[in-house]
Enzyme design. Structure first.
Site, PDB file in Angstrom:
ATOM      1  N   GLN A 229       6.814   8.779   9.407  1.00  0.00           N
ATOM      2  CA  GLN A 229       6.089   7.642   9.964  1.00  0.00           C
ATOM      3  C   GLN A 229       4.602   7.897   9.734  1.00  0.00           C
ATOM      4  O   GLN A 229       3.932   8.533  10.536  1.00  0.00           O
ATOM      5  CB  GLN A 229       6.437   7.503  11.450  1.00  0.00           C
ATOM      6  CG  GLN A 229       7.950   7.452  11.725  1.00  0.00           C
ATOM      7  CD  GLN A 229       8.599   6.119  11.383  1.00  0.00           C
ATOM      8  OE1 GLN A 229       8.163   5.079  11.822  1.00  0.00           O
ATOM      9  NE2 GLN A 229       9.641   6.156  10.540  1.00  0.00           N
TER      10      GLN A 229
ATOM     11  N   SER B 228       8.832  -3.599  15.148  1.00  0.00           N
ATOM     12  CA  SER B 228       8.363  -4.728  14.338  1.00  0.00           C
ATOM     13  C   SER B 228       8.409  -6.077  15.040  1.00  0.00           C
ATOM     14  O   SER B 228       8.284  -7.106  14.374  1.00  0.00           O
ATOM     15  CB  SER B 228       9.151  -4.813  13.021  1.00  0.00           C
ATOM     16  OG  SER B 228       8.983  -3.636  12.278  1.00  0.00           O
TER      17      SER B 228
ATOM     18  N   GLY C 158       8.282   0.070  20.231  1.00  0.00           N
ATOM     19  CA  GLY C 158       8.753   0.610  18.959  1.00  0.00           C
ATOM     20  C   GLY C 158       7.705   0.529  17.847  1.00  0.00           C
ATOM     21  O   GLY C 158       6.694  -0.161  17.978  1.00  0.00           O
ATOM     22  N   HIS C 159       7.996   1.200  16.742  1.00  0.00           N
ATOM     23  CA  HIS C 159       7.029   1.241  15.637  1.00  0.00           C
ATOM     24  C   HIS C 159       6.778  -0.146  15.057  1.00  0.00           C
ATOM     25  O   HIS C 159       7.671  -0.957  14.946  1.00  0.00           O
ATOM     26  CB  HIS C 159       7.436   2.222  14.542  1.00  0.00           C
ATOM     27  CG  HIS C 159       8.815   2.119  14.015  1.00  0.00           C
ATOM     28  ND1 HIS C 159       9.280   2.940  13.015  1.00  0.00           N
ATOM     29  CD2 HIS C 159       9.859   1.322  14.344  1.00  0.00           C
ATOM     30  CE1 HIS C 159      10.519   2.631  12.753  1.00  0.00           C
ATOM     31  NE2 HIS C 159      10.901   1.670  13.539  1.00  0.00           N
ATOM     32  N   ASN C 160       5.502  -0.395  14.724  1.00  0.00           N
ATOM     33  CA  ASN C 160       5.066  -1.628  14.063  1.00  0.00           C
ATOM     34  C   ASN C 160       5.115  -2.870  14.942  1.00  0.00           C
ATOM     35  O   ASN C 160       4.961  -3.987  14.449  1.00  0.00           O
ATOM     36  CB  ASN C 160       5.864  -1.866  12.767  1.00  0.00           C
ATOM     37  CG  ASN C 160       5.573  -0.822  11.709  1.00  0.00           C
ATOM     38  OD1 ASN C 160       6.105   0.291  11.762  1.00  0.00           O
ATOM     39  ND2 ASN C 160       4.717  -1.159  10.769  1.00  0.00           N
TER      40      ASN C 160
END
Lengths: 318, 318, 318
Positions: C188, C249, C229-231
């Site tokens: 990441q 996302s 969460g990521h993004n």
């Protein structure tokens, strides 16, 4: 500890040959120098087969104790087990042990604390504010991010990554409750074992076993804020998405996928290659491998989706 | 702070006799040297009975302010309260206080931080990377595992165990929102009080009160990853299983059992000896003691089980 | 890294002009010196429009690669992307960078760790056991409570408050899985950006982006034990109540309110001023602004309440 001393702690009669006892364990797993306990008639079979040196037992179940095994007869055997568990709890830190061993090429922050007796493998990176407890073992090439705690006696494999603020080996949630509603802590004298190539997110709680080990097998992936209860066994390459969890003693096969906020009750067995949609609530064993489930109560996921569609239709009609 | 200064901060009229104000509090709890506020007509009764020196109030409710209490008339009283709360927030650390007092026989890691003004009892074990804030008090025989934070002014009793990465006394989730959708922090100037013989798991969040105290009574057991909101009162020997939580100001009686992932809305009163199954969602008061509930919306657990069975049958029929 | 070297790492054919590659990115966002990948036919449009220097692609989709973009043909493009991601991962700490810069008036605990290359603004308070990683940037007047970790490259604005044991910038939950069920980590290599006036509770996990940034905009409020969460992109003044979360996302507009234990699936778009009741489960986009939802599957909140009332009536009838 002498068996006679244990009888004294539990204030129960003892007139058998004395002997040294090394620890406590479950009926099934106890060896010939361990004490076990039984609190419930449904474990009658386990009593008969136990190899334990002695069993803490209520009067009503004493008849099932096999020959050669000493019954320690008490009123509330679960409470007595809790009382005794404290006597087998090791010190939180053992300063008398030699300094930690650090493998070649490992970088350990000066602001990390590595307790005496711990062993760190080669080429590890251990960042600031990490705590590695007494006798804990870390394999090679493992990365531990800031403010992770690895409690004493826990074992972590090679090539693992553990993210910030995760707690590995805190006490499982165990206590006995008496008729007054008071609680007595059951000391959690087991550990956590994490095999190779496991990645664990941030703010995760993986509890140490009451006896034996909580076990995460090779290749497991754990997202953030996940709870793994004491004595769980998580099979190879299984995946827990964020905010999911399992109560104690549940066993997952390999490649089980657990969606976000899903959760298992305790003492279940879950077949390999099972998938659980987000927020599944699993309260019974899953015997058939390879299926996908959802909902609470749990259904096969396609059935759950159909059921929800039917409920929505019903809603329009009434 | 002088009442005239408070009026100036809030840019509201003030032509009464000036006086010293020691802090802020809720209408019901405010003493004669405190300021309170009212934002909602449903608290009319509390206004009439308040002993507060002054009340921040919108024009529409000013008629209810009792004689002798100074109305501080503002447009948005909740927002104004948030603005004022900052002025009563103490420094995060008070370095001018004397060094922490450490009781006899306590072992404090050199990598723990014990702020000035803190008091640690006898025979405590405080491990590495723990933070004990200004004026915090820890009783005797208490064990605090690595990376626990106890914020300033919080109080922990005797014989407690607090596991890694738990945060005790972080700010409750409080803010006012204006008509543009912007938020203004309400400073949380209360504390957390934890009585004797309480065990708290890892990665738990117990928020400090906005005024007064968040309170965990004797013998409470909190599992991992649990949320306790500001101003909750948790009765003796109550149990929260992992990933459960409570919003703010909810009061539990004694021996309430809260299953995994269950949650309480805020401002509820829950009778003693109530049990909530895993994932219960509790949004109303529970007045009758000793029953077991489940589901969301909440039902008695046996009704919830019946309902789920009926839904499953319905599914087959349609 | 040279493109020829990347081809070699992925053991794929390469006979085009060589060039320097600076990093990896999504098809849509990749610049002319970056490599991208495609794993799924549903992204065909994005392939055709990509500006990437090269795309990791399975044989079946190679026909969509635009002129001038180099196809790197592999069997399992998602797995190959995971393999390559490791080569673009920077060192966890870069000790060769100059010492951290600390702005005027900031108080940094001697028990905090500020890595080389980090920049701390003016009048910040950073308490014990905090970790600020390599190249991380903290604005002015920001307060960071004990045992918070800010991973390398993350950016935090002015006037923020971050409570204890929160992890900002830990790796997003990303991995490829092969036909044997084995996982390969996707490094990441993005970061987290938190704008001004954001308050974050304790034990929160905000993951770094796989590429680009996870973004919390101005004025966001995050309660305890929340997962981002990521993004994800969280709009201005949005609010997450305790134990809620979002998969990767998902993009929220401004002033979205997310109730306790509610959760979003990944890759959603949520209109501004949407409100989600406690324990909502959101699995589809919300296009219309200003409505209130609840339940799982999600309904408008008043519909969910009606539905539950109807189900309760039905229960009495059958």
């Amino acid at each position: 500890m002498k068996l006679s001393k244990i009888a004294k702690i539990l204030t129960c009669c003892f007139d058998k040959a004395d002997r040294e006892i090394s620890g406590m364990n479950a009926l099934k797993d106890a060896t010939a120098d361990e004490v076990s306990f039984v609190a419930n008639a449904k474990y009658v079979k386990d009593i008969q087969d136990t190899k334990a040196a002695a069993v803490i037992v209520p009067e009503s179940l004493v008849g099932y104790i096999p020959d050669g095994c000493v019954p320690l007869i008490v009123k509330n055997s679960y409470w007595s087990m809790a009382v005794l568990s404290k006597y087998f709890a090791p010190d939180i830190e053992d300063k008398k042990l030699p300094n930690a061993q650090i493998g070649e090429g490992s970088k350990i922050s000066s602001k990390a604390e590595i307790a005496n007796g711990a062993k760190i493998g080669k080429k590890c990176i251990i960042l600031a504010h990490v705590y590695i407890g007494t006798n804990a073992v870390i394999g090679d090439n493992t990365i531990i991010y800031p403010s992770v705690t690895v409690y004493r006696d826990c074992v972590i494999g090679n090539d693992c990554i553990i993210h910030s603020n995760t707690a590995i080996g805190a006490d499982g949630f165990g206590f006995a409750t008496n008729s007054l509603g008071e609680h007595k802590k059951i000391y959690q004298n087991g550990n956590v074992i994490i095999e190779d190539d496991v990645e664990i997110g941030s703010n995760v709680s993986i509890d140490r076993a009451v006896f034996g080990s909580t076990l995460l097998k090779k290749g497991v992936r754990i997202d953030n804020l996940v709870q793994i209860g004491h004595n769980c066994i998580i099979g190879e390459y299984s995946v827990f998405v964020s905010q999911s969890g399992s109560a104690g003693s549940t066993k997952l096969g390999r490649n089980v996928v657990v969606g976000g906020q899903a959760a298992f009750a305790g003492h279940l067995e879950i077949a390999s290659f099972s998938t659980f949609a987000a927020r599944s609530g699993i309260t019974h064993n899953i015997k058939e491998s390879g299926k996908t489930y959802g909902g609470f109560p749990l259904l096969e996921q396609r059935q759950w989706l159909k059921l929800q569609a039917k409920i929505a239709r019903l809603f329009k009609r009434y």
